[in-house]
Scaffold this motif. Structure first.
Motif, PDB file in Angstrom:
ATOM      1  N   TYR A  13     -96.764  62.628 -29.823  1.00 58.71           N
ATOM      2  CA  TYR A  13     -97.099  61.263 -29.393  1.00 58.71           C
ATOM      3  C   TYR A  13     -98.210  61.353 -28.354  1.00 58.71           C
ATOM      4  O   TYR A  13     -98.045  61.968 -27.301  1.00 58.71           O
ATOM      5  CB  TYR A  13     -95.875  60.554 -28.801  1.00 58.71           C
ATOM      6  N   VAL A  14     -99.340  60.730 -28.654  1.00 58.11           N
ATOM      7  CA  VAL A  14    -100.540  60.931 -27.835  1.00 58.11           C
ATOM      8  C   VAL A  14    -100.862  59.720 -26.963  1.00 58.11           C
ATOM      9  O   VAL A  14    -102.010  59.287 -26.861  1.00 58.11           O
ATOM     10  CB  VAL A  14    -101.753  61.309 -28.714  1.00 58.11           C
ATOM     11  N   GLN A  15     -99.846  59.169 -26.335  1.00 52.84           N
ATOM     12  CA  GLN A  15    -100.028  58.084 -25.366  1.00 52.84           C
ATOM     13  C   GLN A  15     -99.040  58.305 -24.222  1.00 52.84           C
ATOM     14  O   GLN A  15     -98.062  59.036 -24.365  1.00 52.84           O
ATOM     15  CB  GLN A  15     -99.792  56.704 -26.006  1.00 52.84           C
ATOM     16  N   SER A  16     -99.306  57.647 -23.100  1.00 49.82           N
ATOM     17  CA  SER A  16     -98.412  57.759 -21.954  1.00 49.82           C
ATOM     18  C   SER A  16     -97.141  56.952 -22.190  1.00 49.82           C
ATOM     19  O   SER A  16     -97.066  56.113 -23.100  1.00 49.82           O
ATOM     20  CB  SER A  16     -99.113  57.243 -20.694  1.00 49.82           C
ATOM     21  N   PHE A  17     -96.140  57.186 -21.328  1.00 50.65           N
ATOM     22  CA  PHE A  17     -94.894  56.435 -21.417  1.00 50.65           C
ATOM     23  C   PHE A  17     -95.148  54.949 -21.178  1.00 50.65           C
ATOM     24  O   PHE A  17     -94.559  54.097 -21.859  1.00 50.65           O
ATOM     25  CB  PHE A  17     -93.888  56.966 -20.397  1.00 50.65           C
ATOM     26  N   GLU A  18     -96.035  54.639 -20.248  1.00 56.42           N
ATOM     27  CA  GLU A  18     -96.359  53.238 -19.957  1.00 56.42           C
ATOM     28  C   GLU A  18     -96.957  52.551 -21.190  1.00 56.42           C
ATOM     29  O   GLU A  18     -96.596  51.413 -21.529  1.00 56.42           O
ATOM     30  CB  GLU A  18     -97.337  53.149 -18.791  1.00 56.42           C
ATOM     31  N   THR A  19     -97.853  53.244 -21.876  1.00 56.83           N
ATOM     32  CA  THR A  19     -98.450  52.674 -23.080  1.00 56.83           C
ATOM     33  C   THR A  19     -97.408  52.516 -24.174  1.00 56.83           C
ATOM     34  O   THR A  19     -97.408  51.514 -24.913  1.00 56.83           O
ATOM     35  CB  THR A  19     -99.591  53.577 -23.582  1.00 56.83           C
ATOM     36  N   ALA A  20     -96.515  53.486 -24.274  1.00 58.26           N
ATOM     37  CA  ALA A  20     -95.451  53.401 -25.277  1.00 58.26           C
ATOM     38  C   ALA A  20     -94.581  52.169 -25.041  1.00 58.26           C
ATOM     39  O   ALA A  20     -94.185  51.475 -25.989  1.00 58.26           O
ATOM     40  CB  ALA A  20     -94.601  54.669 -25.246  1.00 58.26           C
ATOM     41  N   MET A  21     -94.282  51.862 -23.776  1.00 56.02           N
ATOM     42  CA  MET A  21     -93.482  50.679 -23.454  1.00 56.02           C
ATOM     43  C   MET A  21     -94.228  49.408 -23.835  1.00 56.02           C
ATOM     44  O   MET A  21     -93.653  48.484 -24.412  1.00 56.02           O
ATOM     45  CB  MET A  21     -93.140  50.673 -21.959  1.00 56.02           C
ATOM     46  N   GLY A  24     -94.143  48.959 -27.560  1.00 55.90           N
ATOM     47  CA  GLY A  24     -92.840  48.972 -28.205  1.00 55.90           C
ATOM     48  C   GLY A  24     -92.582  50.258 -28.976  1.00 55.90           C
ATOM     49  O   GLY A  24     -91.939  50.233 -30.028  1.00 55.90           O
ATOM     50  N   GLU A  25     -93.086  51.382 -28.454  1.00 59.29           N
ATOM     51  CA  GLU A  25     -92.975  52.665 -29.151  1.00 59.29           C
ATOM     52  C   GLU A  25     -92.231  53.712 -28.311  1.00 59.29           C
ATOM     53  O   GLU A  25     -92.494  54.911 -28.416  1.00 59.29           O
ATOM     54  CB  GLU A  25     -94.361  53.186 -29.523  1.00 59.29           C
ATOM     55  N   THR A  26     -91.304  53.242 -27.495  1.00 59.12           N
ATOM     56  CA  THR A  26     -90.568  54.189 -26.642  1.00 59.12           C
ATOM     57  C   THR A  26     -89.724  55.160 -27.466  1.00 59.12           C
ATOM     58  O   THR A  26     -89.496  56.297 -27.061  1.00 59.12           O
ATOM     59  CB  THR A  26     -89.661  53.441 -25.650  1.00 59.12           C
ATOM     60  N   GLU A  27     -89.277  54.728 -28.635  1.00 59.71           N
ATOM     61  CA  GLU A  27     -88.487  55.617 -29.490  1.00 59.71           C
ATOM     62  C   GLU A  27     -89.336  56.806 -29.962  1.00 59.71           C
ATOM     63  O   GLU A  27     -88.883  57.960 -29.919  1.00 59.71           O
ATOM     64  CB  GLU A  27     -87.956  54.846 -30.699  1.00 59.71           C
ATOM     65  N   GLN A  28     -90.575  56.507 -30.379  1.00 61.51           N
ATOM     66  CA  GLN A  28     -91.469  57.587 -30.811  1.00 61.51           C
ATOM     67  C   GLN A  28     -91.821  58.493 -29.633  1.00 61.51           C
ATOM     68  O   GLN A  28     -91.878  59.727 -29.786  1.00 61.51           O
ATOM     69  CB  GLN A  28     -92.752  57.009 -31.417  1.00 61.51           C
ATOM     70  N   TYR A  29     -92.048  57.869 -28.471  1.00 64.34           N
ATOM     71  CA  TYR A  29     -92.376  58.661 -27.280  1.00 64.34           C
ATOM     72  C   TYR A  29     -91.233  59.603 -26.934  1.00 64.34           C
ATOM     73  O   TYR A  29     -91.447  60.798 -26.687  1.00 64.34           O
ATOM     74  CB  TYR A  29     -92.675  57.740 -26.092  1.00 64.34           C
ATOM     75  N   ASN A  30     -90.021  59.076 -26.907  1.00 64.33           N
ATOM     76  CA  ASN A  30     -88.864  59.889 -26.517  1.00 64.33           C
ATOM     77  C   ASN A  30     -88.609  61.026 -27.507  1.00 64.33           C
ATOM     78  O   ASN A  30     -88.257  62.143 -27.119  1.00 64.33           O
ATOM     79  CB  ASN A  30     -87.619  59.013 -26.398  1.00 64.33           C
ATOM     80  N   ALA A  31     -88.808  60.738 -28.806  1.00 62.10           N
ATOM     81  CA  ALA A  31     -88.606  61.772 -29.817  1.00 62.10           C
ATOM     82  C   ALA A  31     -89.616  62.906 -29.637  1.00 62.10           C
ATOM     83  O   ALA A  31     -89.273  64.091 -29.739  1.00 62.10           O
ATOM     84  CB  ALA A  31     -88.733  61.172 -31.214  1.00 62.10           C
ATOM     85  N   SER A  32     -90.860  62.533 -29.347  1.00 61.16           N
ATOM     86  CA  SER A  32     -91.906  63.540 -29.138  1.00 61.16           C
ATOM     87  C   SER A  32     -91.659  64.321 -27.856  1.00 61.16           C
ATOM     88  O   SER A  32     -91.808  65.551 -27.824  1.00 61.16           O
ATOM     89  CB  SER A  32     -93.280  62.868 -29.088  1.00 61.16           C
ATOM     90  N   ARG A  33     -91.232  63.617 -26.798  1.00 65.79           N
ATOM     91  CA  ARG A  33     -90.952  64.304 -25.531  1.00 65.79           C
ATOM     92  C   ARG A  33     -89.798  65.280 -25.695  1.00 65.79           C
ATOM     93  O   ARG A  33     -89.830  66.392 -25.151  1.00 65.79           O
ATOM     94  CB  ARG A  33     -90.619  63.291 -24.443  1.00 65.79           C
ATOM     95  N   ASP A  34     -88.767  64.887 -26.453  1.00 69.14           N
ATOM     96  CA  ASP A  34     -87.631  65.790 -26.676  1.00 69.14           C
ATOM     97  C   ASP A  34     -88.080  67.061 -27.374  1.00 69.14           C
ATOM     98  O   ASP A  34     -87.583  68.163 -27.074  1.00 69.14           O
ATOM     99  CB  ASP A  34     -86.552  65.085 -27.501  1.00 69.14           C
ATOM    100  N   LEU A  35     -89.023  66.934 -28.307  1.00 68.56           N
ATOM    101  CA  LEU A  35     -89.554  68.119 -28.987  1.00 68.56           C
ATOM    102  C   LEU A  35     -90.390  68.967 -28.033  1.00 68.56           C
ATOM    103  O   LEU A  35     -90.396  70.200 -28.132  1.00 68.56           O
ATOM    104  CB  LEU A  35     -90.381  67.699 -30.203  1.00 68.56           C
ATOM    105  N   ASN A  36     -91.092  68.310 -27.111  1.00 65.34           N
ATOM    106  CA  ASN A  36     -91.834  69.061 -26.095  1.00 65.34           C
ATOM    107  C   ASN A  36     -90.871  69.895 -25.244  1.00 65.34           C
ATOM    108  O   ASN A  36     -91.142  71.056 -24.930  1.00 65.34           O
ATOM    109  CB  ASN A  36     -92.620  68.113 -25.187  1.00 65.34           C
ATOM    110  N   VAL A  37     -89.759  69.280 -24.863  1.00 65.00           N
ATOM    111  CA  VAL A  37     -88.752  69.982 -24.065  1.00 65.00           C
ATOM    112  C   VAL A  37     -88.185  71.160 -24.855  1.00 65.00           C
ATOM    113  O   VAL A  37     -88.037  72.275 -24.330  1.00 65.00           O
ATOM    114  CB  VAL A  37     -87.615  69.016 -23.657  1.00 65.00           C
ATOM    115  N   GLU A  38     -87.896  70.923 -26.118  1.00 68.22           N
ATOM    116  CA  GLU A  38     -87.360  71.991 -26.974  1.00 68.22           C
ATOM    117  C   GLU A  38     -88.389  73.111 -27.149  1.00 68.22           C
ATOM    118  O   GLU A  38     -88.034  74.301 -27.148  1.00 68.22           O
ATOM    119  CB  GLU A  38     -86.990  71.399 -28.337  1.00 68.22           C
ATOM    120  N   CYS A  39     -89.646  72.744 -27.279  1.00 70.97           N
ATOM    121  CA  CYS A  39     -90.717  73.728 -27.435  1.00 70.97           C
ATOM    122  C   CYS A  39     -90.833  74.597 -26.184  1.00 70.97           C
ATOM    123  O   CYS A  39     -90.936  75.827 -26.275  1.00 70.97           O
ATOM    124  CB  CYS A  39     -92.043  73.024 -27.725  1.00 70.97           C
TER     125      CYS A  39
END
Length: 253
Positions: A13-21, A24-39
């Motif tokens: 996900y190539v936008q900030s959390f603020e932009t995601a909010m 209306g794309e917080t779900e995509q942001y969170n999914a991508s961030r979770d993968l970053n954490v896993e990575c």
């Protein structure tokens, strides 16, 4: 596990959390961030698993991470981590400069969630390997072939005496990364640009050399291709033709 050619990975996900909010794309942001954490967690694991006897098996570590997360996410997490450690002298300046070329979308506080916490020197070694592996997936461009030819020609011209073991040739070591990336046609193009009749390409162990006879004229420039007759005619203006006038005529009509 090595990444397979054409293999698809979940998109970063190539936008900030603020932009995601806002979008209306917080779900995509969170999914991508979770993968970053896993990575990041996986990178920490491979740094421990593949470090033995004061040596890191960077090739295996890189293949394992990239095979699971892809180059885009792996480089994002590593670049974010390198930026965090910009004060640490154990990370090379070239990798710090590289990290600045990778867009980072979270602020420093949010990036803490996917920070690689391994030894900075090991992180630096892994970054080198991942960058190298990614470069191997990129096709050589014509300007890169020309740049390698220019480098080789300059080195050949700087040699005062034949430097081959038999004293009959001038030899220059080719760029290892160029050799790894080059296809046969690009090696042929390189030889064509240099234009030496006696030119030979030879290997010695893991090194590849360009060699030319000691009697070659090393002062000549690269043998660049001349534009084709068709290209010359296309670039040559037609007598009496006025593009500006044609445009104005269309506007009047």
């Amino acid at each position: 596990m090595a990444a397979k050619k054409g293999q698809k990975f979940p998109p970063l996900y190539v936008q900030s959390f603020e932009t995601a909010m806002e979008c209306g794309e917080t779900e995509q942001y969170n999914a991508s961030r979770d993968l970053n954490v896993e990575c990041a967690r996986a990178i920490n694991n491979v740094l421990g698993e593949h470090y033995h006897d004061n040596c890191l098996d960077t090739e295996t570590a890189s293949k394992e991470i990239v095979g699971k997360f892809g180059f885009e996410r792996t480089t994002y997490v590593l670049a974010s981590t390198v930026r965090h450690f910009d004060y640490d002298g154990r990370i090379s300046r070239k990798n710090k400069n590289w990290a600045l070329t990778i867009p980072i979308y979270d602020d420093k506080q949010l990036r803490q969630y996917y920070l690689v916490t391994g030894h900075p020197a090991l992180i630096d070694m892994l970054v080198d390997q991942v960058r190298h592996d990614h470069l191997l997936t990129q096709p050589l461009k014509a300007q890169e072939v020309k740049a390698e030819a220019e480098r080789i020609l300059t080195q050949l011209q700087n040699l005062r005496e034949p430097n081959s073991p038999n004293g009959e040739q001038f030899e220059v070591l080719m760029s290892p990364i160029f050799v790894e990336r080059a296809k046969p046609r690009q090696m042929e193009r390189l030889a064509s640009l240099l234009g030496f009749p006696s030119l030979k390409i030879s290997k010695s162990g893991r090194d590849t050399y360009i060699a030319i006879g000691k009697d070659e004229n090393r002062s000549k420039p690269l043998q660049l291709r001349k534009p084709s007759v068709k290209a010359k005619l296309a670039a040559k203006p037609v007598p009496g033709d006025n593009p500006a006038a044609r445009t104005k005529d269309r506007e009047v009509r």
